[in-house]
Design an enzyme around this catalytic site. Structure first.
Site, PDB file in Angstrom:
ATOM      1  CG  HIS A  21      57.712   6.543   8.658  1.00 24.24           C
ATOM      2  ND1 HIS A  21      56.365   6.433   8.390  1.00 24.24           N
ATOM      3  CD2 HIS A  21      58.060   7.544   8.127  1.00 24.24           C
ATOM      4  CE1 HIS A  21      55.984   7.793   8.121  1.00 24.24           C
ATOM      5  NE2 HIS A  21      56.999   8.457   7.954  1.00 24.24           N
ATOM      6  CB  SER A  77      61.133  11.717  14.054  1.00 20.64           C
ATOM      7  OG  SER A  77      60.353  12.402  13.450  1.00 20.64           O
ATOM      8  CG  HIS A 124      60.380  11.632   9.552  1.00 20.15           C
ATOM      9  ND1 HIS A 124      59.530  11.908  10.369  1.00 20.15           N
ATOM     10  CD2 HIS A 124      60.027  11.299   8.424  1.00 20.15           C
ATOM     11  CE1 HIS A 124      58.419  11.543   9.865  1.00 20.15           C
ATOM     12  NE2 HIS A 124      58.534  11.178   8.766  1.00 20.15           N
ATOM     13  CD  GLU A 169      54.469  11.291   8.375  1.00 22.80           C
ATOM     14  OE1 GLU A 169      55.217  11.578   9.454  1.00 22.80           O
ATOM     15  OE2 GLU A 169      55.180  10.826   7.356  1.00 22.80           O
TER      16      GLU A 169
HETATM   17  N1  HBI Z   1      58.350  10.190  -0.717  1.00 24.92           N
HETATM   18  N2  HBI Z   1      60.253   9.341   0.438  1.00 24.92           N
HETATM   19  C1  HBI Z   1      58.823   9.943   0.559  1.00 24.92           C
HETATM   20  N3  HBI Z   1      58.353   9.989   1.788  1.00 24.92           N
HETATM   21  C2  HBI Z   1      57.112  10.209   1.907  1.00 24.92           C
HETATM   22  O1  HBI Z   1      56.467  10.175   3.144  1.00 24.92           O
HETATM   23  C3  HBI Z   1      56.209  10.519   0.748  1.00 24.92           C
HETATM   24  C4  HBI Z   1      56.956  10.668  -0.340  1.00 24.92           C
HETATM   25  N4  HBI Z   1      56.182  10.643  -1.436  1.00 24.92           N
HETATM   26  C5  HBI Z   1      54.704  11.250  -1.594  1.00 24.92           C
HETATM   27  C6  HBI Z   1      54.175  11.145  -0.087  1.00 24.92           C
HETATM   28  N5  HBI Z   1      54.951  11.102   0.897  1.00 24.92           N
HETATM   29  C7  HBI Z   1      52.651  11.536   0.219  1.00 24.92           C
HETATM   30  O2  HBI Z   1      52.268  12.276  -1.056  1.00 24.92           O
HETATM   31  C8  HBI Z   1      51.894  10.739   0.469  1.00 24.92           C
HETATM   32  O3  HBI Z   1      51.905  10.194   1.705  1.00 24.92           O
HETATM   33  C9  HBI Z   1      50.409  10.950   0.343  1.00 24.92           C
HETATM   34 FE    FE Z   2      57.335  10.585   7.349  1.00 26.31          FE
END
Ligand code: HBI
Ligand code: FE
Length: 288
Positions: free
Chosen positions: A142, A202, A137, A183
């Site tokens: 991304h 994904s 994913h 997303e």
């Molecule tokens: N950590 N690894 C990872 N990937 C994320 O997409 C992610 C995160 N921590 C916080 C978070 N997303 C969300 O809180 C934010 O997109 C708002």
């Molecule tokens: Fe994501």
């Protein structure tokens, strides 16, 4: 030594990553040599399947980005090699993390043009659904658009905005923007309606559904509308917000102060994703 964070956007969830040996910024080493043949095979299966869908369903920038970062079906990418290419393209890099990390560190990474990618990959019986982000994913979804200068600039601006939103206690409002763009975003360009969101790209099922199904609503992106809209994490989306170009992500005013906007919206209950408003620019009205 870091503690396992509670999953920020996904409610109470047991995270399966190994958080014992992370640096203070939650990064770990990728240790590419440790991936098994079976894990490379999972990558190959998922990559081949999703790559074939890009032509018809993804914004053209996605396939271009995937090529630009040097990913292919043969094996799980080596982050160090990807970073050589990303650095030249946009100045971004990816860093290995055990899985979801706390908001504070997540936003700090984005603001510094570094994108956290989970090191572990799903098991062969989980190809179609997973509750937390894995390497497939994070990478396939991304990383390609981090090679796109406009989108990459938006991701950095989002990280900076995230840090400010924390001070305002407004992260849930900004998180809706991430959800409905990074997303689950759709883009209407020269090629027609296409997906660019990582959660869509994904997922084999949602890639087709988001573009072709008559069920969900599709509405032109508008920042305040998005910030007011609830989202579902347990099913295909019932609402997609559509941009006409990546530049449009900035028209909402990144770099300016979202404080007044946060104050206006406050903690009013969110609008259900099934609901259309008279002010919406509707692209397709869902049958849900
Ligand atoms: N950590 N690894 C990872 N990937 C994320 O997409 C992610 C995160 N921590 C916080 C978070 N997303 C969300 O809180 C934010 O997109 C708002
Ligand atoms: Fe994501």
């Amino acid at each position: 030594m870091n503690k396992t964070p509670s999953a920020p956007t996904r409610g109470q969830l047991e995270l399966r990553g190994a958080y014992e040996h992370t640096a203070p910024d939650y990064t770990v080493e990728q240790r590419w040599e440790d991936y098994s043949a079976a894990e490379h095979e999972v990558w190959r299966t998922l990559y081949t399947r999703q790559r074939a869908l890009l032509e018809r369903y993804a914004a053209p920038e996605v396939a271009a980005g995937l090529a630009a970062v040097g990913a292919d079906e043969h094996c799980i990418p080596r982050f160090a090699a990807v970073n050589e290419l990303l650095r030249q393209a946009t100045g971004w890099r990816i860093v290995a993390v055990p899985g979801l990390i706390p908001e504070e560190q997540f936003f700090a990474h984005l603001a510094a043009r570094s994108f956290p990618v989970s090191v572990w990959i799903r098991k062969p019986h989980e190809l179609d659904y997973l509750a937390e982000p894995d390497l497939f994913h994070d990478f396939f979804g991304h990383v390609p658009l981090l090679a796109n200068p406009v989108f990459a600039r938006f991701m950095q601006a989002y990280g900076v905005a995230g840090q400010k939103a924390q001070a305002h206690r407004a992260v849930p409002l900004l998180a809706r923007v991430y959800w409905y763009t990074v997303e689950f975003g759709l883009l209407r360009g020269a090629a027609g309606l296409r997906a660019y969101g990582a959660g869509i790209l994904s997922s084999k099922g949602e890639t087709v559904y988001s573009v072709e199904s008559p069920e969900p609503n599709r509405v032109a992106f508008e920042l305040e509308r998005v910030m007011r809209t609830d989202y579902r994490i347990d099913s295909y989306q019932r609402m997609y917000f559509v941009i006409d170009s990546f530049e449009e992500l900035f028209e909402a005013g990144y770099g300016t102060d979202f404080g007044p906007l946060y104050d206006r919206i406050g903690d009013a209950p969110g609008i259900a994703p099934e609901v259309l408003l008279p002010t919406d620019r509707v692209i397709s009205r869902g049958t849900h």
